[in-house]
Design an enzyme around this catalytic site. Structure first.
Site, mmCIF file in Angstrom:
data_model
loop_
_atom_site.group_PDB
_atom_site.id
_atom_site.type_symbol
_atom_site.label_atom_id
_atom_site.label_comp_id
_atom_site.label_asym_id
_atom_site.label_seq_id
_atom_site.Cartn_x
_atom_site.Cartn_y
_atom_site.Cartn_z
ATOM 1 N N ASP A 87 4.842 7.618 -0.926
ATOM 2 C CA ASP A 87 3.602 6.473 -1.736
ATOM 3 C C ASP A 87 4.492 5.855 -2.737
ATOM 4 O OD1 ASP A 87 2.023 8.180 -0.311
ATOM 5 O OD2 ASP A 87 0.451 8.175 -1.752
ATOM 6 N N LYS A 149 -2.444 1.417 0.186
ATOM 7 C CA LYS A 149 -3.082 2.056 -0.824
ATOM 8 C C LYS A 149 -3.441 1.320 -2.000
ATOM 9 C CE LYS A 149 -2.000 6.325 -3.882
ATOM 10 N NZ LYS A 149 -0.955 7.314 -4.093
ATOM 11 N N LYS A 178 -5.465 4.056 2.105
ATOM 12 C CA LYS A 178 -5.541 5.223 1.297
ATOM 13 C C LYS A 178 -6.380 4.759 0.101
ATOM 14 C CE LYS A 178 -3.295 8.929 -1.332
ATOM 15 N NZ LYS A 178 -2.115 9.384 -1.600
#
EC number: 4.1.2.4
Length: 219
Positions: A87, A149, A178
């Protein structure tokens, strides 16, 4: 809902004992992954090596202000220690300055470092306009990222249903989305999933899946 969740502990004062509890909870509840700071990657990979729980870590976290070379090294190092998913925080200053080519090249470089491992690009949506979010979605998709995300959980706000819908509408079905930051109840998590989230990052994961009220503040 359990398999949507990246069970998360990214606090600076996280202890090994707390990380062990995180891993054990993820195993017990069959969460998709644990999301932890890079220094705990090897430990979590060893503790969860007989489970199906993936190891997720963060790169350029939480500001996104590291150079691309540093982010690439962080990525390579994390994967060598056992990370399954990366991430990565985009450079917010570059977004606000409109340096779209620089951003795209960075995502491409980090995806190349990931190889077959999964890459999520963190936007910090609370700091951006809808137009900037759409632009980042398109750049992330073109650069080969696997997910977009919303948030680090360390800025001025977290995921919103509106931003999840916008991101899903922009990337279509080809990428993951996400939701992270401020997702602390089952109802909120379900709202994010209904809006198009394919993964939810949360520290209150056990409370979310049991329906109980979270006992502490967190990611």
């Amino acid at each position: 809902m359990n398999h949507y969740i990246d069970h998360t502990l990214l606090l600076a004062n996280a202890t090994t004992k707390q990380i062990n509890t995180l891993c054990d909870e993820a195993h017990e509840h069959q969460f998709f992954s644990v999301c932890i700071n890079p220094d705990f990657v090897e430990h979590c990979a060893e503790r969860l090596n007989t489970s199906n729980v993936k190891i997720c870590t963060v790169i350029g976290f939480p500001l996104g202000a590291n150079t691309t070379a540093v982010k690439v090294f962080e990525t390579q190092n994390a994967i060598s220690l056992g990370a399954d998913e990366i991430d990565m925080v985009v450079n917010i200053s570059d977004v606000l300055d409109g340096k779209w080519d620089v951003i795209e090249k960075e995502i491409v470089a980090i995806k190349e470092a990931c190889g077959p491992k999964l890459l999520k690009v963190i936007f910090e949506t609370c700091l951006l306009t809808n137009e900037q979010i759409v632009k980042l979605c398109n750049i992330s998709k073109r650069a080969g990222a696997d997910f977009v995300k919303t948030s680090t959980g360390f800025s001025t706000g977290g995921a919103t249903v509106e931003h999840i819908k916008l991101m899903r509408d922009t990337v279509g079905k080809q990428m993951g989305v996400k939701a992270s930051g401020g997702v602390r109840t089952k109802e909120t998590a379900q709202a994010m999933i209904d809006a198009g989230a394919s993964r939810v990052g949360a520290s209150a994961s056990v409370s979310i899946v049991t329906g109980e009220a979270p006992t502490t503040n967190g990611y």
